[in-house]
Design an enzyme around this catalytic site. Structure first.
Site, PDB file in Angstrom:
ATOM      1  N   HIS A  61      13.967  -6.140  32.287  1.00 40.69           N
ATOM      2  CA  HIS A  61      13.545  -6.825  31.050  1.00 40.69           C
ATOM      3  C   HIS A  61      14.542  -6.564  29.920  1.00 40.69           C
ATOM      4  O   HIS A  61      14.871  -7.470  29.155  1.00 40.69           O
ATOM      5  CB  HIS A  61      12.174  -6.313  30.597  1.00 40.69           C
ATOM      6  CG  HIS A  61      11.044  -6.602  31.543  1.00 40.69           C
ATOM      7  ND1 HIS A  61      10.152  -5.647  31.957  1.00 40.69           N
ATOM      8  CD2 HIS A  61      10.660  -7.744  32.144  1.00 40.69           C
ATOM      9  CE1 HIS A  61       9.263  -6.192  32.777  1.00 40.69           C
ATOM     10  NE2 HIS A  61       9.556  -7.453  32.912  1.00 40.69           N
ATOM     11  N   ARG A 118      14.319 -13.628  39.360  1.00 40.57           N
ATOM     12  CA  ARG A 118      14.799 -12.537  40.205  1.00 40.57           C
ATOM     13  C   ARG A 118      15.199 -13.012  41.582  1.00 40.57           C
ATOM     14  O   ARG A 118      16.198 -12.619  42.137  1.00 40.57           O
ATOM     15  CB  ARG A 118      13.714 -11.459  40.335  1.00 40.57           C
ATOM     16  CG  ARG A 118      13.483 -10.672  39.070  1.00 40.57           C
ATOM     17  CD  ARG A 118      12.231  -9.874  39.150  1.00 40.57           C
ATOM     18  NE  ARG A 118      11.096 -10.749  39.421  1.00 40.57           N
ATOM     19  CZ  ARG A 118       9.888 -10.329  39.756  1.00 40.57           C
ATOM     20  NH1 ARG A 118       9.670  -9.062  39.894  1.00 40.57           N
ATOM     21  NH2 ARG A 118       8.917 -11.196  39.959  1.00 40.57           N
TER      22      ARG A 118
HETATM   23  N1  COA Z   1      13.184  -7.492  35.455  1.00 37.56           N
HETATM   24  C1  COA Z   1      12.195  -6.810  35.995  1.00 37.56           C
HETATM   25  N2  COA Z   1      10.991  -7.327  36.293  1.00 37.56           N
HETATM   26  C2  COA Z   1      10.821  -8.609  36.005  1.00 37.56           C
HETATM   27  C3  COA Z   1      11.817  -9.392  35.447  1.00 37.56           C
HETATM   28  C4  COA Z   1      13.052  -8.787  35.158  1.00 37.56           C
HETATM   29  N3  COA Z   1      14.053  -9.447  34.617  1.00 37.56           N
HETATM   30  N4  COA Z   1      11.336 -10.630  35.288  1.00 37.56           N
HETATM   31  C5  COA Z   1      10.082 -10.616  35.738  1.00 37.56           C
HETATM   32  N5  COA Z   1       9.780  -9.384  36.177  1.00 37.56           N
HETATM   33  C6  COA Z   1       8.538  -8.947  36.788  1.00 37.56           C
HETATM   34  C7  COA Z   1       7.571  -8.383  35.814  1.00 37.56           C
HETATM   35  O1  COA Z   1       7.738  -6.991  35.703  1.00 37.56           O
HETATM   36  C8  COA Z   1       6.251  -8.748  36.430  1.00 37.56           C
HETATM   37  O2  COA Z   1       5.910  -7.763  37.371  1.00 37.56           O
HETATM   38  P1  COA Z   1       4.380  -7.446  37.713  1.00 37.56           P
HETATM   39  O3  COA Z   1       3.789  -8.729  38.230  1.00 37.56           O
HETATM   40  O4  COA Z   1       4.520  -6.414  38.737  1.00 37.56           O
HETATM   41  O5  COA Z   1       3.743  -6.992  36.434  1.00 37.56           O
HETATM   42  C9  COA Z   1       6.544 -10.047  37.191  1.00 37.56           C
HETATM   43  O6  COA Z   1       7.930 -10.099  37.322  1.00 37.56           O
HETATM   44  C10 COA Z   1       6.201 -11.318  36.465  1.00 37.56           C
HETATM   45  O7  COA Z   1       5.426 -11.054  35.419  1.00 37.56           O
HETATM   46  P2  COA Z   1       5.664 -11.440  33.917  1.00 37.56           P
HETATM   47  O8  COA Z   1       7.044 -11.838  33.582  1.00 37.56           O
HETATM   48  O9  COA Z   1       5.102 -10.339  33.127  1.00 37.56           O
HETATM   49  O10 COA Z   1       4.865 -12.732  33.879  1.00 37.56           O
HETATM   50  P3  COA Z   1       3.366 -12.978  34.279  1.00 37.56           P
HETATM   51  O11 COA Z   1       3.382 -13.703  35.551  1.00 37.56           O
HETATM   52  O12 COA Z   1       2.519 -11.774  34.152  1.00 37.56           O
HETATM   53  O13 COA Z   1       2.964 -13.907  33.092  1.00 37.56           O
HETATM   54  C11 COA Z   1       3.511 -15.479  31.372  1.00 37.56           C
HETATM   55  C12 COA Z   1       3.761 -15.004  32.772  1.00 37.56           C
HETATM   56  C13 COA Z   1       3.318 -14.354  30.421  1.00 37.56           C
HETATM   57  C14 COA Z   1       4.743 -16.222  30.943  1.00 37.56           C
HETATM   58  C15 COA Z   1       2.293 -16.407  31.413  1.00 37.56           C
HETATM   59  O14 COA Z   1       1.204 -15.736  31.953  1.00 37.56           O
HETATM   60  C16 COA Z   1       1.912 -16.921  30.036  1.00 37.56           C
HETATM   61  O15 COA Z   1       2.590 -17.770  29.482  1.00 37.56           O
HETATM   62  N6  COA Z   1       0.780 -16.438  29.503  1.00 37.56           N
HETATM   63  C17 COA Z   1       0.215 -16.934  28.242  1.00 37.56           C
HETATM   64  C18 COA Z   1      -0.936 -17.915  28.536  1.00 37.56           C
HETATM   65  C19 COA Z   1      -0.394 -19.274  28.872  1.00 37.56           C
HETATM   66  O16 COA Z   1       0.239 -19.942  28.070  1.00 37.56           O
HETATM   67  N7  COA Z   1      -0.678 -19.732  30.105  1.00 37.56           N
HETATM   68  C20 COA Z   1      -0.213 -21.004  30.591  1.00 37.56           C
HETATM   69  C21 COA Z   1       1.178 -20.860  31.158  1.00 37.56           C
HETATM   70  S1  COA Z   1       1.842 -22.419  31.635  1.00 37.56           S
END
Ligand code: COA
Length: 171
Positions: A18, A91
């Site tokens: 991140h 990723r």
């Molecule tokens: N390095 C390390 N880890 C990474 C990474 C990076 N560059 N990019 C993504 N990840 C990992 C995260 O650690 C996370 O791991 P986990 O699942 O073990 O916690 C995973 O990839 C993806 O999670 P994250 O990036 O936190 O996204 P999410 O899937 O939890 O949520 C949002 C995605 C926040 C963008 C989405 O839920 C959102 O927009 N929420 C708001 C409500 C909304 O608008 N919903 C409609 C969306 S269309």
């Protein structure tokens, strides 16, 4: 008008992956707003406020970075902030389908917003916050995967679990 990008995610906790994406976002945009989301499908280890603090601490002194909690929909929130882009790290191939769906939905909800995908460094493609938490919970070494203060926060959170039990103590 400053070009603002929003980088949303759970950040439970922030990893070096991140950090790299945020740094690259700061190189591309005038300002990056990190949106710490409340995901009803995930049970967080760290509270939203703790996650915000961990991110802020990693970027102390960086005036172009702001960290906020997002409880609702991302697209209208980002539009109201006058952001021009949503940043997401990619990723591996398995991220793509889900990310494409979200990008298209966000575009539907706020057509003025574009999603920018940044490929993660090759060394970071296997990192996820869940995996980091799992390894840390069993006392495994995640020092090279997260910033030092996040490592300390993880050690503090899991200390009780890794402390050896006394002789003769059985489950
Ligand atoms: N390095 C390390 N880890 C990474 C990474 C990076 N560059 N990019 C993504 N990840 C990992 C995260 O650690 C996370 O791991 P986990 O699942 O073990 O916690 C995973 O990839 C993806 O999670 P994250 O990036 O936190 O996204 P999410 O899937 O939890 O949520 C949002 C995605 C926040 C963008 C989405 O839920 C959102 O927009 N929420 C708001 C409500 C909304 O608008 N919903 C409609 C969306 S269309």
């Amino acid at each position: 008008m400053p070009k603002i990008a929003v980088f949303p995610g759970s950040f439970d906790p922030l990893t070096n992956g991140h950090v790299a994406i945020i740094s690259r976002g700061l190189a591309l945009f005038d300002k990056v707003v990190v949106a710490v989301t409340v995901n009803p499908r995930k049970t967080p280890l760290f509270s939203s406020q703790e996650r915000v603090k961990l991110i802020e601490e990693a970027f102390l002194g960086e005036a172009r970075l702001e960290v906020r909690i997002l409880e609702g929909l991302l697209a209208p929130w980002a539009r109201d902030l006058k952001a021009v882009a949503i940043i997401r790290g990619l990723r591996a191939l398995q991220d793509f389908e889900y990310e494409l769906q979200m990008a298209q939905m966000n575009r539907h909800l706020a057509p003025q917003l574009d999603t920018i995908f940044l490929p993660t460094e090759a060394t970071g493609s296997y990192i996820s916050s869940s995996l980091v938490k799992e390894v840390a919970s069993f006392g495994g070494d995640v020092e090279s995967l997260v910033p030092p203060h996040v490592n300390e926060a993880l050690l503090g959170r899991f200390q009780k679990l890794v402390e050896p039990s006394g002789p003769g103590v059985e489950e």
